[in-house]
Design an enzyme around this catalytic site. Sequence first.
Site, PDB file in Angstrom:
ATOM      1  N   LYS A 177       0.843  -1.198   0.000  1.00  0.00           N
ATOM      2  CA  LYS A 177       0.000   0.000   0.000  1.00  0.00           C
ATOM      3  C   LYS A 177       0.880   1.251   0.000  1.00  0.00           C
ATOM      4  O   LYS A 177       1.945   1.239   0.618  1.00  0.00           O
ATOM      5  CB  LYS A 177      -0.914   0.012   1.228  1.00  0.00           C
ATOM      6  CG  LYS A 177      -1.799  -1.206   1.381  1.00  0.00           C
ATOM      7  CD  LYS A 177      -2.850  -1.307   0.298  1.00  0.00           C
ATOM      8  CE  LYS A 177      -3.737  -2.531   0.513  1.00  0.00           C
ATOM      9  NZ  LYS A 177      -4.768  -2.669  -0.543  1.00  0.00           N
ATOM     10  N   HIS A 295      -6.090 -13.177  -7.888  1.00  0.00           N
ATOM     11  CA  HIS A 295      -6.870 -12.134  -7.209  1.00  0.00           C
ATOM     12  C   HIS A 295      -8.244 -12.100  -7.867  1.00  0.00           C
ATOM     13  O   HIS A 295      -8.350 -12.034  -9.088  1.00  0.00           O
ATOM     14  CB  HIS A 295      -6.175 -10.776  -7.350  1.00  0.00           C
ATOM     15  CG  HIS A 295      -6.788  -9.695  -6.514  1.00  0.00           C
ATOM     16  ND1 HIS A 295      -8.071  -9.232  -6.725  1.00  0.00           N
ATOM     17  CD2 HIS A 295      -6.307  -8.991  -5.461  1.00  0.00           C
ATOM     18  CE1 HIS A 295      -8.348  -8.290  -5.842  1.00  0.00           C
ATOM     19  NE2 HIS A 295      -7.299  -8.124  -5.060  1.00  0.00           N
TER      20      HIS A 295
END
EC number: 4.1.1.39
Length: 486
Positions: A177, A295
């Site tokens: 992140k 994902h």
Amino acid sequence: MNAHTGTVRGKERYRSGVMEYKRMGYWEPDYTPKDTDVIALFRVTPQEGVDPIEASAAVAGESSTATWTVVWTDRLTAAEKYRAKCHRVDPVPGTPGSYFAYIAYDLDLFEPGSIANLSASIIGNVFGFKPLKALRLEDMRFPVAYVKTFQGPATGIVVERERLDKFGRPLLGATVKPKLGLSGRNYGRVVYEALKGGLDFTKDDENINSQPFMHWRDRFLYCIEAVNRAQAASGEVKGTYLNITAGTMEDMYERAEFAKELGSCIVMIDLVIGYTAIQSMAKWARRNDMILHLHRAGHSTYTRQKSHGVSFRVIAKWMRLAGVDHIHAGTVVGKLEGDPNTTRGYYDVCREDFNPTKLEHGLFFDQSWASLNKMMPVASGGIHAGQMHQLLDLLGEDVVLQFGGGTIGHPMGIAAGAIANRVALEAMILARNEGRDYVHEGPEILAKAAQTCTPLKSALEVWKDVTFNYQSTDTPDFVPTALETV
């Protein structure tokens, strides 16, 4: 005409014009599915005034051999064999106007080893059918003969653990992140700090591919350098999921080959690349001894609503057939959609050799996986160290727990966030192995571990009040015993 079902037989069926689907052989209440049939369970919500049996028969017809009118060329085929057969319709408990329709398909209707062909038949056309207000594919059962035409997960849980030399506990990961905007060098620094601090994996997010701020090749180079340095510092095998998702298969193969050349043990793809591309990358991963992480980007556009779309348990089954090793399957306690029982059903699909019918988990059929490898489920999204006892209890040990914000958002830094998660996990595993009631004693166990671990103490303080207590939109509706047919 069959007096019981109203089905028109023989030459009578081939009069020109339009005939009800249930009279054309798509409604067969006396049919007993064969072991070799593919069975689909649909949640059918007809338009006002539409007979639920006719609507269900229409789903069977439009997902197999039918069209809107009688066609003479049916007489040139083995129509009785190839027609899908809706053989049971039950009202959905607590949902007036919706029905569970069980539909059996002959195995010869499907190309062996092709998720694209399977999905084109089952969901390709019928979801836009006007007589239906909504339609959802809830579950499927595949015969062993069909399952064996797929390779299954390229690596599997057992071999992955052997390669990592890590047993008896969940694996720990973190998504880098912010997901967008970092330079390659800074991205690599995040990876190094997280792995050095005690995580097993770091991960690219779904939309980090090759953008102006960071070319994919730069990211791969910096990430693998970080992995190698973290391995040297810790003495443990580490990895990072390098997202090879791209605009063409040629680009994806190029990125995968480069990741392999650099020594990566794992690559990552997004669900949005499509079923054929997923199967192609799974075959590449098996040939090249690579772990393949998927994902589930985009899945909630069709899996989240109860009345229309495709249940994620079906997607999980398709992906196990397709051959991925990791799949995001929900957290229960995190920020993303996930009813506890429904999520357990997803995990059952990933990790069991045989799925028995378990209605409370949303599993409507027995399913043998015919020795296909198991998939490693991944829990990611809004989880933190203070939930470790809940995660271990709900999800078990064969899972990757990914603490993105719960690592990189730690007030003492990335390495401290990783340390907090690793110490919390080790404390909980030790308590479990000692036979303690770690579920109820979890907060006490964590508090005691935090006495000698400042990063964990800080994490527990910062996120102690963080919860995501929202009503799930996808809860299991089931019929405990067979109801009277509509």
